[in-house]
Design a protein around this motif. Structure first.
Motif, PDB file in Angstrom:
ATOM      1  N   LEU A  73       0.817  -1.212   0.000  1.00 15.48           N
ATOM      2  CA  LEU A  73       0.000   0.000   0.000  1.00 15.48           C
ATOM      3  C   LEU A  73       0.857   1.272   0.000  1.00 15.48           C
ATOM      4  CD1 LEU A  73      -2.837  -0.794   2.561  1.00 15.48           C
ATOM      5  CD2 LEU A  73      -3.182  -0.049   0.217  1.00 15.48           C
ATOM      6  N   ILE A  74       1.824   1.328   0.874  1.00 17.72           N
ATOM      7  CA  ILE A  74       2.607   2.542   1.055  1.00 17.72           C
ATOM      8  C   ILE A  74       3.562   2.796  -0.108  1.00 17.72           C
ATOM      9  CG2 ILE A  74       4.278   3.721   2.529  1.00 17.72           C
ATOM     10  CD1 ILE A  74       1.438   3.504   3.693  1.00 17.72           C
ATOM     11  N   ASN A  75       4.256   1.736  -0.554  1.00 13.73           N
ATOM     12  CA  ASN A  75       5.247   1.897  -1.624  1.00 13.73           C
ATOM     13  C   ASN A  75       4.666   1.708  -3.015  1.00 13.73           C
ATOM     14  OD1 ASN A  75       7.240   2.277   0.365  1.00 13.73           O
ATOM     15  ND2 ASN A  75       7.597   0.072   0.530  1.00 13.73           N
ATOM     16  N   GLU A 114      -7.525   6.723  -1.193  1.00 11.51           N
ATOM     17  CA  GLU A 114      -8.496   5.640  -1.333  1.00 11.51           C
ATOM     18  C   GLU A 114      -8.169   4.710  -2.490  1.00 11.51           C
ATOM     19  OE1 GLU A 114      -9.230   8.839  -1.682  1.00 11.51           O
ATOM     20  OE2 GLU A 114     -10.634   9.471  -0.103  1.00 11.51           O
ATOM     21  N   PHE A 115      -7.281   5.149  -3.391  1.00 11.52           N
ATOM     22  CA  PHE A 115      -6.964   4.381  -4.595  1.00 11.52           C
ATOM     23  C   PHE A 115      -5.618   3.659  -4.516  1.00 11.52           C
ATOM     24  CE2 PHE A 115     -10.043   7.557  -5.828  1.00 11.52           C
ATOM     25  CZ  PHE A 115     -10.853   6.916  -6.735  1.00 11.52           C
ATOM     26  N   ARG A 116      -4.973   3.666  -3.356  1.00  9.36           N
ATOM     27  CA  ARG A 116      -3.641   3.069  -3.241  1.00  9.36           C
ATOM     28  C   ARG A 116      -3.647   1.571  -3.575  1.00  9.36           C
ATOM     29  NH1 ARG A 116       0.568   6.210  -3.524  1.00  9.36           N
ATOM     30  NH2 ARG A 116       1.763   4.526  -2.545  1.00  9.36           N
ATOM     31  N   LEU A 117      -4.615   0.846  -3.043  1.00 12.75           N
ATOM     32  CA  LEU A 117      -4.652  -0.597  -3.298  1.00 12.75           C
ATOM     33  C   LEU A 117      -5.005  -0.880  -4.751  1.00 12.75           C
ATOM     34  CD1 LEU A 117      -4.400  -3.453  -2.231  1.00 12.75           C
ATOM     35  CD2 LEU A 117      -6.811  -3.359  -1.540  1.00 12.75           C
ATOM     36  N   LYS A 118      -5.951  -0.142  -5.287  1.00 12.16           N
ATOM     37  CA  LYS A 118      -6.341  -0.335  -6.686  1.00 12.16           C
ATOM     38  C   LYS A 118      -5.149  -0.118  -7.609  1.00 12.16           C
ATOM     39  CE  LYS A 118      -9.620   1.172 -10.218  1.00 12.16           C
ATOM     40  NZ  LYS A 118     -10.799   2.025 -10.515  1.00 12.16           N
ATOM     41  N   LYS A 119      -4.380   0.921  -7.361  1.00  9.67           N
ATOM     42  CA  LYS A 119      -3.213   1.217  -8.183  1.00  9.67           C
ATOM     43  C   LYS A 119      -2.164   0.123  -8.065  1.00  9.67           C
ATOM     44  CE  LYS A 119       0.239   4.822  -9.074  1.00  9.67           C
ATOM     45  NZ  LYS A 119       0.743   6.167  -8.661  1.00  9.67           N
ATOM     46  N   ALA A 120      -1.925  -0.335  -6.835  1.00 11.97           N
ATOM     47  CA  ALA A 120      -0.932  -1.390  -6.624  1.00 11.97           C
ATOM     48  C   ALA A 120      -1.362  -2.694  -7.285  1.00 11.97           C
ATOM     49  CB  ALA A 120      -0.691  -1.594  -5.132  1.00 11.97           C
ATOM     50  N   VAL A 148     -12.799   0.228  -2.974  1.00  6.91           N
ATOM     51  CA  VAL A 148     -12.519   0.983  -4.195  1.00  6.91           C
ATOM     52  C   VAL A 148     -11.837   0.097  -5.229  1.00  6.91           C
ATOM     53  CG1 VAL A 148     -11.157   2.881  -5.161  1.00  6.91           C
ATOM     54  CG2 VAL A 148     -12.454   3.239  -3.070  1.00  6.91           C
ATOM     55  N   ALA A 149     -10.997  -0.823  -4.763  1.00  5.21           N
ATOM     56  CA  ALA A 149     -10.265  -1.712  -5.674  1.00  5.21           C
ATOM     57  C   ALA A 149     -11.126  -2.856  -6.195  1.00  5.21           C
ATOM     58  CB  ALA A 149      -9.041  -2.280  -4.961  1.00  5.21           C
ATOM     59  N   ALA A 150     -12.144  -3.243  -5.434  1.00  5.59           N
ATOM     60  CA  ALA A 150     -12.930  -4.436  -5.755  1.00  5.59           C
ATOM     61  C   ALA A 150     -14.026  -4.153  -6.773  1.00  5.59           C
ATOM     62  CB  ALA A 150     -13.542  -5.000  -4.480  1.00  5.59           C
TER      63      ALA A 150
END
Length: 263
Positions: A73-75, A114-120, A148-150
């Motif tokens: 998530l962070i990186n 809110e989009f960090r996981l989706k982007k990763a 948001v990712a799902a």
């Protein structure tokens, strides 16, 4: 049947297993579905709960969780060792550790947090046939990232009246997310868990839930079964610990039913 569903999909199904109430069978549902479905297809399970229960229940030692969902998530990158081999063939896992609890505060400083996981996930999702996300028992920023990712949501619901009140808040949250952040999010299934056929309350809750949510509620119900709890203490899903138990048979049936909802 699984092959037919997978061949028709145009994008990788990403399913969040979520309920802001704890103790409803969320992690149990996530790990057992992941294990069963991995018999035929490539499955990725993401442990997004800082308690790391999915990681523990699948036999991942705590010392082997130094690289996991926090770094993901962070990186926003995939480092060697991030994705770990699961307990069965075709099952992969991104583990959680205590550092993930700090992500709630750290993500506040990120733009489009809110989009960090989706982007990763965009970096790896095409390598899998299905991705399951085990969410924390809250509606904080981590669960928001998952929603948001799902493109689908599985909601385990314990057969008690207080659980019905809790799910109403989740439904409202999903509505807000659909309008502002993720129009593709859809409740695919509500799974009745810890059902006790000897208890009239379980029957009443099941009836009320089906009356309100209709076909969103799965036909398969997960019984209250002590073997399910025992299995997790041994680092195994119930389908491997005691495959003939009522809990294992119920999850196998649930997996078959949910396949029709993943399209």
């Amino acid at each position: 049947m699984l092959s037919e569903v997978a061949s028709e999909k145009t994008t990788t199904p990403i399913l969040a297993v979520a309920n802001q109430k704890g103790g409803v069978g969320k992690t149990t549902t996530a790990i057992n579905l992941a294990t069963i479905l991995a018999k035929e297809k490539k499955i990725l399970l993401i442990d997004l709960d800082s308690q790391g229960n999915s990681s523990t229940a699948l036999g991942i030692d705590y010392n082997d969780r130094k690289l996991g969902t926090y770094q993901f998530l962070i990186n926003g990158e995939v480092k060697e060792g991030l994705i770990k081999k699961g307990i069965v063939h075709n099952l992969s896992l991104i583990t959680a550790d205590a550092n993930l609890a700090g992500a709630e505060l750290e993500l506040i400083e990120f733009k489009k947090r809110e989009f960090r996981l989706k982007k990763a996930l965009s970096l790896i999702k095409d390598a899998y046939d299905l991705i399951l996300i085990d969410c924390p028992p809250s509606l904080g920023i981590l669960t928001l990232n998952a929603l948001v990712a799902a493109n689908g949501l599985i909601v385990p619901l314990q057969c008690e009246f207080l659980a019905l009140e809790g799910i109403s808040h989740l439904v409202k949250t999903v509505g807000h997310i659909q309008k502002s952040l993720n129009p593709n999010l859809e409740i695919k299934a509500i799974v009745l868990t810890m059902y006790d056929k000897r208890n009239k309350l379980s029957e009443l809750v099941a009836e009320d839930t089906r009356s309100f949510f209709g076909k969103k509620v799965c036909e398969t119900v997960i019984p209250r079964n002590v073997r399910i709890s025992e299995a997790q203490s041994y680092g195994k899903p119930i389908t491997l610990y005691d495959p003939k138990s009522s809990g294992a048979l119920a999850y196998i049936s649930l997996a078959e039913e949910l396949l029709q909802r993943f399209c």
